[in-house]
Design a protein around this motif. Structure first.
Motif, mmCIF file in Angstrom:
data_model
loop_
_atom_site.group_PDB
_atom_site.id
_atom_site.type_symbol
_atom_site.label_atom_id
_atom_site.label_comp_id
_atom_site.label_asym_id
_atom_site.label_seq_id
_atom_site.Cartn_x
_atom_site.Cartn_y
_atom_site.Cartn_z
ATOM 1 N N UNK A 1 0.884 5.811 18.729
ATOM 2 C CA UNK A 1 -0.442 6.020 19.328
ATOM 3 C C UNK A 1 -0.321 6.323 20.811
ATOM 4 N N UNK A 2 -1.339 6.936 21.356
ATOM 5 C CA UNK A 2 -1.369 7.245 22.777
ATOM 6 C C UNK A 2 -1.587 5.956 23.574
ATOM 7 N N UNK A 3 -0.937 5.833 24.741
ATOM 8 C CA UNK A 3 -1.155 4.631 25.559
ATOM 9 C C UNK A 3 -2.617 4.385 25.895
ATOM 10 N N UNK A 4 -3.416 5.452 25.962
ATOM 11 C CA UNK A 4 -4.839 5.269 26.244
ATOM 12 C C UNK A 4 -5.527 4.491 25.128
ATOM 13 N N UNK A 5 -4.967 4.540 23.913
ATOM 14 C CA UNK A 5 -5.543 3.831 22.773
ATOM 15 C C UNK A 5 -4.826 2.522 22.470
ATOM 16 N N UNK A 6 -3.695 2.303 23.107
ATOM 17 C CA UNK A 6 -2.908 1.100 22.844
ATOM 18 C C UNK A 6 -2.512 0.462 24.178
ATOM 19 N N UNK A 7 -3.256 -0.558 24.609
ATOM 20 C CA UNK A 7 -3.034 -1.134 25.950
ATOM 21 C C UNK A 7 -1.599 -1.570 26.211
ATOM 22 N N UNK A 8 -0.905 -2.107 25.207
ATOM 23 C CA UNK A 8 0.452 -2.592 25.453
ATOM 24 C C UNK A 8 1.362 -1.459 25.906
ATOM 25 N N UNK A 9 1.201 -0.286 25.315
ATOM 26 C CA UNK A 9 2.047 0.848 25.686
ATOM 27 C C UNK A 9 1.714 1.334 27.095
ATOM 28 N N UNK A 10 0.457 1.174 27.497
ATOM 29 C CA UNK A 10 0.078 1.539 28.864
ATOM 30 C C UNK A 10 0.615 0.528 29.870
#
Length: 738
Positions: free
Chosen positions: A357-366
């Motif tokens: 998923x895109x970091x914009x949709x997945x806070x942990x990745x952001x």
């Protein structure tokens, strides 16, 4: 192994677990065989050992995991009595055709009728059955007494059994039976069992032990079915642990530790020419403070082009269906498993079956940029761009874990890099404005000071580079004609030498050739980044260093290089985050401290700039520079009499020489004079205290500043500078009648 079997007529020997590899009986206590891990003092009830409580370690613990950075929680060994399913059923949403080429849903409710537990796939007519084939009490292979079902997997039910050849009045040897093949052709069954006997030789502490293979007739067809006989591993699967958390993600540091614990098992398999193929949270068991890889039913040889490949949608790499499995596809499953465990990965087997998923949709990745980049590389659609080995992935994973832990508690966790030397010398140690309109960056100096890629000691040119390490670019180029022609390290070192000597054209030609010949090597991008810095092109440097960071998300050097390039290019948000990460992890990267202070100071965060500057260790050669910079940052904070008194005390404690002390005193007294004449509200009482020996009055501060300027004039290197300083002294001194 510790001695021959003492049973009359048995030619076997005792294995490390204390059981005979031929007859399976346990070694008598008198043989002194060590390593027997079965519990003692248990009683037998309904064929399953029941203990008064969970097993616990009686000796010292194994120690911290994740490179010694943290402890895994203790998961007690599970009592076999609680592991057996009371009513073994397969949920309808987990019923699929067993044909690897089909895999469609079967046995589902339809038109108000309950789904069948046995039948034929409507798409390919492959028979299916979700009814356990082995009932409790069944004796498999004349040796293994079935106690019940543990779970249902891709090849059918998995059973708990007791080895009747091994045991005494106080202990049992529990094993797990997993169906290997279900065919009506006895020759095919025998061939399959014979071909997969190599699994018995797999011996690694993080991999379930295969004890044996056993044959048992199918109760319906009477055809022999082959079963793997594995050790029973108590504990809970990673899937169960996530479910126990209310289906919430597991803490990221624990997920990373799990990855580090399981990767050596993959490395062992790969070194022995084997692929695991079907890793997922169900296939790793956490017991005590260890993780163990279980279910070897899908393991196959690297050079096997014909065997059926087993995998699970959402975990399996997309190219496996066309190109077959590989080391990189095995590592792909590890990364996908970490992703599923660490965040709410809805749609991982559908919408996101082959992407993240895109970091914009997945806070942990952001929030965790390095973790996101590690997952991206490990699951890259191009297998050639993924990690090359389990050790390679583990190395970067450990670096990411350090970054995650440091971000959480702010405690540095320095570690030697296997890819870079440490920072050669701190660069850009100013803390003033550093945009193109302010203090200029010296790109060539930054390129020279950044960490240097480590030389691979196995490279044919390693000895040559050691002998020529003091040569300049021209001499090194001449000597390189005699270097081993198949060396990769020599052209890399030569390209860097040309860059630092200003030979951009010669360096560029070498870099382009390296990029063509070594497509998986990140060092051409590193060299291009250095070249861009030397050419004062920070945006191009950002692009090149970003590529290195993608390849090495666990390393700090690429992030430091990317931070300074981003700051120079005006991308201060990105620069701030990376400077912060590097400095928090390792206080030896002093350039990161100055960079972080610059960006904070430019944003008006003077307290934040002061905080990081005062963290520069006293052992650093730039400690004094940082202390002086911290004084200057304090002068930019809202002034007060107490603030000037504090600054004065700090300046007086600094071990500065005459000229440096006078220059800093001039800055302090100038700031005090400005506050007294323009910043202090009129009508307020005269401020108490002193600054550098001068009372906080306009007259006394002017006199002190005049004295400082005259001192500097005496130390001036030329007449023009001396005249300028004398003029300043004359202008600043208070008016007098004489």
């Amino acid at each position: 192994m510790s001695g021959s079997c003492v049973r009359a007529g048995c030619p076997g020997a005792y294995d490390p677990d204390g059981y005979c590899d031929e007859c399976g009986r346990k070694a008598p206590a008198a043989t002194g065989v060590s390593g027997v891990s079965e519990p003692v003092g248990s009683t037998r009830t309904s064929g399953v050992s029941r203990r008064t409580g969970p097993s616990r370690r009686t000796g010292p613990g194994r120690g911290r995991v994740g490179g010694g950075l943290l402890d895994l929680p203790l998961v007690p060994r599970r009592d076999p009595a609680t592991a057996v399913l009371a009513d073994p059923r397969v949920a309808q949403d987990r019923r699929f055709c067993g044909n690897p080429g089909c895999g469609r849903p079967v046995g589902r409710d339809r038109d108000g009728r309950p789904g069948r537990v046995e039948g034929f796939c409507p798409a390919c007519r492959t028979p299916f059955s979700f009814v356990p084939a082995l009932a409790p009490g069944t004796l498999v292979g004349g040796r293994y007494e079935v106690l019940g079902c543990l779970a249902h997997g891709g090849l059918g039910w998995i059973y708990l059994a007791r080895d009747k050849n091994v045991g005494d009045d106080v202990s049992d040897r529990w094993v797990v039976l997993k169906g290997l093949i279900d065919a009506g052709d006895p020759d095919a069954v025998a061939a399959a069992v014979s071909e997969r006997r190599f699994l018995v030789s797999v011996d690694h502490p993080a991999i379930v032990k295969i004890h044996d293979f056993a044959l048992h007739p199918d109760p319906k067809t009477s055809a022999d079915v082959g079963y793997l006989v594995m050790e029973y591993v108590g504990g809970r699967s990673l899937r169960d642990l996530r479910t126990a958390e209310g289906a919430r993600p597991l803490p990221l540091d624990r997920v990373l530790a799990y990855g580090l614990e399981i990767l050596p098992a993959f490395g062992y398999l790969h070194e022995h020419g084997l692929l695991y193929c079907d890793f997922k949270p169900d296939n790793a068991i956490h017991t005590d403070d260890r993780l163990k890889l279980v279910d070897l039913g899908a393991v196959r040889r690297l050079d096997d082009p014909v065997s059926v490949v087993w995998g699970t949608v959402g975990y399996q790499a997309p190219e496996v269906s066309t190109d077959g499995p590989s080391i990189s596809s095995d590592l792909y499953t590890v990364a996908r498993t970490m992703a599923v465990l660490s965040f709410d990965f809805r749609g991982f087997s559908t919408r996101y079956a082959d992407r993240l998923p895109d970091p914009a949709d997945q806070p942990l990745l952001a929030e965790q940029e390095s973790y996101h980049r590690l997952l991206l590389r490990a699951t890259d659609p191009d297998p050639d761009r993924r990690f090359e080995s389990a050790a390679d992935l583990a190395d970067q994973l450990l670096g990411v874990l350090r970054q995650v832990l440091c971000a959480a508690d702010g405690i540095p966790r320095p570690a030697a890099s296997t890819r870079f030397t440490h920072e050669g010398a701190a660069f850009t140690t100013t803390t003033g404005a550093t945009t193109t309109g302010g203090t200029a960056f010296d790109g060539a100096a930054i390129a020279a000071a950044l960490p240097v890629p480590q030389v691979d000691p196995a490279d044919p040119g390693a000895a040559f580079l050691l002998a020529t390490r003091d040569l300049g670019a021209a001499d090194l180029a001449t000597a390189a004609r005699g270097a081993p022609p198949d060396s990769v390290e020599v052209p890399i070192a030569l390209a860097r030498a040309h860059l630092l000597a200003g030979g951009a054209a010669a360096a560029g030609a070498l870099i382009d050739q390296l990029a063509r010949d070594e497509r998986r090597d990140w060092r051409p991008d590193w060299l291009r980044g250095l070249a861009a810095l030397a050419d004062a092109d920070p945006r191009a440097a950002v692009t090149s260093f970003d590529a290195v960071y993608r390849a090495l998300p666990g390393e700090l050097a690429p992030q430091l290089a990317l931070a300074v390039a981003a700051e120079w290019a005006g991308e201060t948000d990105a620069a701030l985050a990376r400077y912060q990460r590097v400095w928090t992890c390792d206080h030896a990267y002093v350039s990161a401290a100055f960079g972080l202070a610059r960006v904070r100071r430019a944003r008006g965060d003077h307290a934040g700039a002061i905080e990081v500057l005062e963290q520069v260790p006293a052992s650093s050669s730039h400690h004094l520079t940082a202390q002086v910079a911290a004084v200057r940052a304090r002068l930019e904070s809202p002034p007060s009499a107490a603030g000037f008194h504090d600054v004065s005390a700090r300046v007086e404690r600094l071990p500065l020489d005459g000229e440096a002390r006078a220059r800093l005193a001039a800055e302090v007294l100038t700031a005090a004079l400005t506050w007294l004449t323009t910043g202090r509200r009129t009508g307020t009482p005269r401020p108490a205290g002193t600054v550098l020996g001068c009372a906080l009055t306009e007259r006394d501060v002017r006199l002190g500043l005049e004295t400082v300027y005259r001192t500097l004039a005496k130390l001036a290197p030329d007449a023009g500078t001396r005249i300028t300083l004398v003029d300043r002294a004359n202008r600043v001194r208070p008016r007098t009648l004489v």
